[in-house]
Enzyme design. Structure first.
Site, PDB file in Angstrom:
ATOM      1  N   HIS A  18      15.190  -0.166   6.496  1.00 55.40           N
ATOM      2  CA  HIS A  18      13.903  -0.768   7.028  1.00 55.40           C
ATOM      3  C   HIS A  18      12.796  -0.283   5.915  1.00 55.40           C
ATOM      4  O   HIS A  18      12.958   0.337   5.050  1.00 55.40           O
ATOM      5  CB  HIS A  18      13.543  -0.097   8.212  1.00 55.40           C
ATOM      6  CG  HIS A  18      13.311   1.396   8.293  1.00 55.40           C
ATOM      7  ND1 HIS A  18      14.057   2.527   8.701  1.00 55.40           N
ATOM      8  CD2 HIS A  18      12.133   2.257   7.760  1.00 55.40           C
ATOM      9  CE1 HIS A  18      13.569   3.800   8.433  1.00 55.40           C
ATOM     10  NE2 HIS A  18      12.318   3.475   8.010  1.00 55.40           N
ATOM     11  N   GLU A  69       9.973  -1.237  10.263  1.00 57.41           N
ATOM     12  CA  GLU A  69       9.527  -0.155  10.983  1.00 57.41           C
ATOM     13  C   GLU A  69       7.696   0.024  11.174  1.00 57.41           C
ATOM     14  O   GLU A  69       7.117  -0.109  10.341  1.00 57.41           O
ATOM     15  CB  GLU A  69       9.685   1.143  10.472  1.00 57.41           C
ATOM     16  CG  GLU A  69       9.147   2.342  11.249  1.00 57.41           C
ATOM     17  CD  GLU A  69       9.747   3.664  10.403  1.00 57.41           C
ATOM     18  OE1 GLU A  69       8.412   4.565  10.332  1.00 57.41           O
ATOM     19  OE2 GLU A  69      10.640   3.990  10.103  1.00 57.41           O
ATOM     20  N   HIS A  87       4.431  -7.659  -0.610  1.00 53.30           N
ATOM     21  CA  HIS A  87       4.505  -8.644   0.315  1.00 53.30           C
ATOM     22  C   HIS A  87       5.744  -8.241   1.138  1.00 53.30           C
ATOM     23  O   HIS A  87       6.999  -7.868   0.304  1.00 53.30           O
ATOM     24  CB  HIS A  87       4.014 -10.113   0.303  1.00 53.30           C
ATOM     25  CG  HIS A  87       4.900 -10.553  -0.862  1.00 53.30           C
ATOM     26  ND1 HIS A  87       4.494 -10.670  -2.192  1.00 53.30           N
ATOM     27  CD2 HIS A  87       6.135 -11.049  -0.757  1.00 53.30           C
ATOM     28  CE1 HIS A  87       5.626 -11.116  -2.844  1.00 53.30           C
ATOM     29  NE2 HIS A  87       6.556 -11.554  -1.997  1.00 53.30           N
TER      30      HIS A  87
END
Length: 146
Positions: A18, A69, A87
């Protein structure tokens, strides 16, 4: 060459789990990523002693695909994003149609759909891209993948 331990397991990392983003309003962020971008809320975990809540969102299954997350610190309402962050990039079928749909849903489009301004000599054509912002101002690139 990758080496393996006695159990046949690689000591190297095996996949991206994540990416963590700190958010000012967890419910607003969950609504954005699930309703506007079509991700699924995998799970939420509260940590009362640490005074924070985590929410994991993504497109596939958390057990096999990368997630985002969303970290909400209960006592923090704003963050400085810094200059190192770039980004998140998401694949879309049509950048123009995605921008129209997202804009109609109230999402801020900060770079309209269109080809990249510069062409890499390593490519045969320019990618069709756009940029949007999430509720906390994080940039998300939309890249056309047909």
């Amino acid at each position: 060459m990758t080496t393996f331990d006695d159990e046949g397991l690689s000591p190297r990392p095996t996949r991206l789990l994540h990416t963590m983003l700190r958010v000012a309003d967890l419910e607003r962020s969950i609504e954005f990523y699930t309703n506007k971008l079509g991700m699924r809320l995998h799970r939420q975990e509260r940590f009362p002693q640490g005074r924070f809540t985590l929410a994991f969102v993504g497109y596939g299954h958390e057990s096999t695909d990368a997630s985002i997350e969303l970290t909400y610190n209960w006592d923090q309402s704003a963050y400085q994003r810094g200059t190192a962050y770039g980004h998140i990039a998401l694949a879309v079928h049509s950048v123009a149609k995605s921008c129209d749909s997202l804009q109609a849903a109230g999402v801020s489009v900060v770079r309209e759909a269109g080809p990249m301004q510069s062409l890499s000599p390593d490519r045969t054509s320019a990618e069709n891209i756009a940029f949007i912002e999430d509720p906390d101002g994080y940039q998300i690139e939309l890249i056309e993948r047909r």
